[in-house]
Each structure stands twice: as structure tokens, then as C-alpha cells.
Design a protein around this motif. Structure first.
Motif, PDB file in Angstrom:
ATOM      1  N   ASP A 151      75.740  73.417  68.256  1.00  0.00           N
ATOM      2  CA  ASP A 151      77.008  72.738  67.747  1.00  0.00           C
ATOM      3  C   ASP A 151      77.566  73.180  66.314  1.00  0.00           C
ATOM      4  O   ASP A 151      78.607  72.557  65.743  1.00  0.00           O
ATOM      5  CB  ASP A 151      76.670  71.154  67.735  1.00  0.00           C
ATOM      6  CG  ASP A 151      75.519  70.765  66.924  1.00  0.00           C
ATOM      7  OD1 ASP A 151      74.958  71.736  66.224  1.00  0.00           O
ATOM      8  OD2 ASP A 151      75.329  69.727  66.556  1.00  0.00           O
ATOM      9  N   THR A 153      79.872  75.146  63.971  1.00  0.00           N
ATOM     10  CA  THR A 153      81.149  75.416  64.108  1.00  0.00           C
ATOM     11  C   THR A 153      81.538  76.857  63.655  1.00  0.00           C
ATOM     12  O   THR A 153      80.464  77.467  62.846  1.00  0.00           O
ATOM     13  CB  THR A 153      82.016  74.515  63.135  1.00  0.00           C
ATOM     14  OG1 THR A 153      81.781  75.044  61.742  1.00  0.00           O
ATOM     15  CG2 THR A 153      81.870  72.928  63.466  1.00  0.00           C
ATOM     16  N   GLU A 156      81.157  77.078  59.975  1.00  0.00           N
ATOM     17  CA  GLU A 156      79.605  76.962  59.291  1.00  0.00           C
ATOM     18  C   GLU A 156      78.820  78.389  59.719  1.00  0.00           C
ATOM     19  O   GLU A 156      78.117  78.796  59.008  1.00  0.00           O
ATOM     20  CB  GLU A 156      78.960  75.776  60.149  1.00  0.00           C
ATOM     21  CG  GLU A 156      79.520  74.570  59.782  1.00  0.00           C
ATOM     22  CD  GLU A 156      79.217  73.219  60.355  1.00  0.00           C
ATOM     23  OE1 GLU A 156      79.436  72.324  60.248  1.00  0.00           O
ATOM     24  OE2 GLU A 156      78.452  73.464  61.619  1.00  0.00           O
ATOM     25  N   THR A 185      80.718  71.134  51.347  1.00  0.00           N
ATOM     26  CA  THR A 185      80.477  70.292  52.726  1.00  0.00           C
ATOM     27  C   THR A 185      79.942  71.055  54.118  1.00  0.00           C
ATOM     28  O   THR A 185      79.220  70.541  54.563  1.00  0.00           O
ATOM     29  CB  THR A 185      82.072  69.900  53.144  1.00  0.00           C
ATOM     30  OG1 THR A 185      82.610  68.965  51.777  1.00  0.00           O
ATOM     31  CG2 THR A 185      82.198  68.945  54.291  1.00  0.00           C
ATOM     32  N   HIS A 186      80.703  72.251  54.050  1.00  0.00           N
ATOM     33  CA  HIS A 186      80.163  73.058  55.182  1.00  0.00           C
ATOM     34  C   HIS A 186      78.703  73.188  55.031  1.00  0.00           C
ATOM     35  O   HIS A 186      77.852  73.419  56.238  1.00  0.00           O
ATOM     36  CB  HIS A 186      80.851  74.581  55.295  1.00  0.00           C
ATOM     37  CG  HIS A 186      82.297  74.315  55.861  1.00  0.00           C
ATOM     38  ND1 HIS A 186      82.789  73.533  56.724  1.00  0.00           N
ATOM     39  CD2 HIS A 186      83.682  74.736  55.208  1.00  0.00           C
ATOM     40  CE1 HIS A 186      84.040  73.753  56.964  1.00  0.00           C
ATOM     41  NE2 HIS A 186      84.520  74.561  56.046  1.00  0.00           N
ATOM     42  N   ASN A 188      76.348  71.698  53.513  1.00  0.00           N
ATOM     43  CA  ASN A 188      75.502  70.268  53.664  1.00  0.00           C
ATOM     44  C   ASN A 188      75.527  69.969  55.306  1.00  0.00           C
ATOM     45  O   ASN A 188      74.455  69.810  55.856  1.00  0.00           O
ATOM     46  CB  ASN A 188      75.998  69.179  53.086  1.00  0.00           C
ATOM     47  CG  ASN A 188      76.124  69.200  51.594  1.00  0.00           C
ATOM     48  OD1 ASN A 188      75.411  69.785  51.005  1.00  0.00           O
ATOM     49  ND2 ASN A 188      77.016  68.435  50.915  1.00  0.00           N
ATOM     50  N   ASN A 189      76.626  70.168  55.994  1.00  0.00           N
ATOM     51  CA  ASN A 189      76.544  70.124  57.538  1.00  0.00           C
ATOM     52  C   ASN A 189      75.718  71.196  58.199  1.00  0.00           C
ATOM     53  O   ASN A 189      75.004  70.679  58.974  1.00  0.00           O
ATOM     54  CB  ASN A 189      77.971  69.894  57.786  1.00  0.00           C
ATOM     55  CG  ASN A 189      79.091  68.925  57.604  1.00  0.00           C
ATOM     56  OD1 ASN A 189      78.467  68.012  57.318  1.00  0.00           O
ATOM     57  ND2 ASN A 189      80.359  69.267  57.477  1.00  0.00           N
ATOM     58  N   LEU A 190      75.742  72.546  57.853  1.00  0.00           N
ATOM     59  CA  LEU A 190      75.206  73.557  58.133  1.00  0.00           C
ATOM     60  C   LEU A 190      73.672  73.084  58.120  1.00  0.00           C
ATOM     61  O   LEU A 190      72.809  73.284  59.163  1.00  0.00           O
ATOM     62  CB  LEU A 190      75.399  74.896  57.507  1.00  0.00           C
ATOM     63  CG  LEU A 190      74.342  75.942  57.754  1.00  0.00           C
ATOM     64  CD1 LEU A 190      74.472  76.554  59.019  1.00  0.00           C
ATOM     65  CD2 LEU A 190      74.967  77.124  56.851  1.00  0.00           C
ATOM     66  N   ALA A 192      72.046  70.296  57.768  1.00  0.00           N
ATOM     67  CA  ALA A 192      71.499  69.036  58.351  1.00  0.00           C
ATOM     68  C   ALA A 192      71.527  69.383  59.819  1.00  0.00           C
ATOM     69  O   ALA A 192      70.519  69.174  60.454  1.00  0.00           O
ATOM     70  CB  ALA A 192      72.519  68.033  58.161  1.00  0.00           C
ATOM     71  N   LYS A 193      72.437  70.061  60.226  1.00  0.00           N
ATOM     72  CA  LYS A 193      72.425  70.475  61.857  1.00  0.00           C
ATOM     73  C   LYS A 193      71.176  71.613  62.072  1.00  0.00           C
ATOM     74  O   LYS A 193      70.539  71.232  63.335  1.00  0.00           O
ATOM     75  CB  LYS A 193      73.563  71.320  62.180  1.00  0.00           C
ATOM     76  CG  LYS A 193      74.846  70.401  62.322  1.00  0.00           C
ATOM     77  CD  LYS A 193      76.173  70.940  62.871  1.00  0.00           C
ATOM     78  CE  LYS A 193      77.561  70.247  62.903  1.00  0.00           C
ATOM     79  NZ  LYS A 193      78.677  71.084  63.147  1.00  0.00           N
TER      80      LYS A 193
END
Length: 212
Positions: A151, A153, A156, A185-186, A188-190, A192-193
Motif C-alpha cells: 500500500d 504510494t 512514498e 508527511t510522506h 511519517n506515512n512511509l 508507519a506503513k
């Protein structure tokens, strides 16, 4: 925060200069690791600026103790040494940042602020060294690490690729024509995933995934 360095000629002026920043409160200046642990146990400390080569208890052992006993405290290494053993030892012990003493005052302040906010900051020289070491290790050891999450992106993945190439957040922002806030932001999302704890681990994952 606490400033730790065994040389008073370095420790005291550095503590004084950092204390001039409105958002930095230097509560102690320590000459060795035992003094760091005492200072942290005695009061509210969120960041330690840590030298590595100190008597009694060195910076790596002190970082390891802090990580175990006071995980809320972030360690930013500030040292003359940028060899593989020092870098990997400090990051492996839990340091969130690593700067050489070539860093300027503003670089140090940015690293302290980033560490307090839960971010990792590596000196460019350290990033290059870490990247070279990771690439050498990946070449010698063909076993791949865990696959990247499906998932992620495309953006990311781009960000992870550029982290793997050693670019700081500002460099990534310029490369992708986006703001540094968007880069954060990218990231942090990266993280976490993909269950990536810090920037050093991100470099390794990028190389393992063949992105860098």
C-alpha cells in the motif's frame, strides 16, 4: 536538554551558545556518561547532545542506557569521529541524530529540534558513509530484507528512493518540487506503513528493496 562532552573548553561554550535559543533550555553540562544519567534522572530532559569519547562511561554505552531506561529522551551525537564503528554503534544504541563537530550552530540547533520532535537527523558526511556501508553489505549479502508494503504510494516510494540516495528532507523537497512539510508527511506515512524506525533503517530498506 543536557550537553555532554569531556572537554570543558567545548562543553561550556556549547552549552552557553545553545542556551541563547529561546526554545532550548540547557539544564546540565556533563563531562561523562554517569553525569548524563544523573542529570536525566534528576529532571525533565528531552534531548542529550552526546559526545562519544568520554571517560568513565562513553557516549555509546550512555546512549544504550538512556534508550533502555529513559526511552523518551532523544540522543543527538556530536563528535569528531565519523568511522563506521562509531556511526553504527551510536545508531544501534538508539541515537536519533549524528553530527560531526564540523556542524555549525544552526545545524546543531536544527538537529536538537528535530530530535525533540521525534525525527532523525544525520550529518551529510554520516549519511554518505552509512549509505556506502549499507551498499557494501547489500552487495556481500544477497539476502533481501522484508518486502515493502503493497500500500505504499508511488510518491512514498519516490521519497524512500531519495532517502536511500542520501538526500536530506530539503533535497527531497527540491527534487520532487514539494514543500519540506509535505516531505515530512510522506516520511511519517512511509515509516508507519513499512515499520521503519528511523532514517538509518530507511536507507537500509531502500537498498534492500533495490531502490538505491
Amino acid at each position: 536538554m543536557v550537553v555532554a562532552d569531556d572537554q570543558a573548553a567545548v562543553r561550556e561554550p556549547l552549552a552557553a551558545v545553545l542556551g541563547l535559543s529561546e526554545d532550548i533550555d540547557v539544564v546540565a553540562a556533563a563531562a561523562d556518561g554517569t553525569e548524563v544519567l544523573t542529570a536525566v534522572a534528576a529532571g525533565a530532559v528531552d534531548v542529550v547532545l552526546m559526545d562519544l569519547r568520554m571517560p568513565v562511561m562513553d557516549g555509546i554505552e550512555t546512549t544504550r542506557r538512556l534508550t533502555e531506561e529513559h526511552p523518551r529522551v532523544a540522543v543527538v551525537v556530536l563528535t569528531t569521529f565519523a568511522d563506521d564503528d562509531s556511526i553504527l554503534g551510536a545508531l544501534g544504541a538508539g541515537a536519533r541524530g549524528y553530527l560531526t563537530k564540523n556542524a555549525g550552530r544552526q545545524d546543531i540547533i536544527r538537529a536538537i529540534r528535530a530530535a525533540a520532535a521525534g525525527q532523525s537527523v544525520l550529518d551529510r558526511e554520516v549519511q554518505d558513509r552509512l549509505l556506502a556501508t549499507a551498499r557494501t553489505t547489500a552487495t556481500k549479502t544477497p539476502v533481501r530484507g522484508p518486502a515493502l508494503p503493497a500500500d505504499l504510494t508511488p510518491r512514498e516510494r519516490e521519497v524512500l528512493t531519495l532517502i536511500g540516495q542520501g538526500l536530506p528532507n530539503r533535497g527531497i523537497a527540491e527534487k520532487l518540487f514539494i514543500s519540506e512539510a509535505t516531505v515530512k508527511t510522506h516520511i511519517n506515512n512511509l515509516f508507519a506503513k513499512a515499520d521503519i524506525p528511523d532514517r538509518a533503517a530507511a536507507v537500509r530498506r531502500a537498498i534492500e528493496a533495490g531502490l538505491a
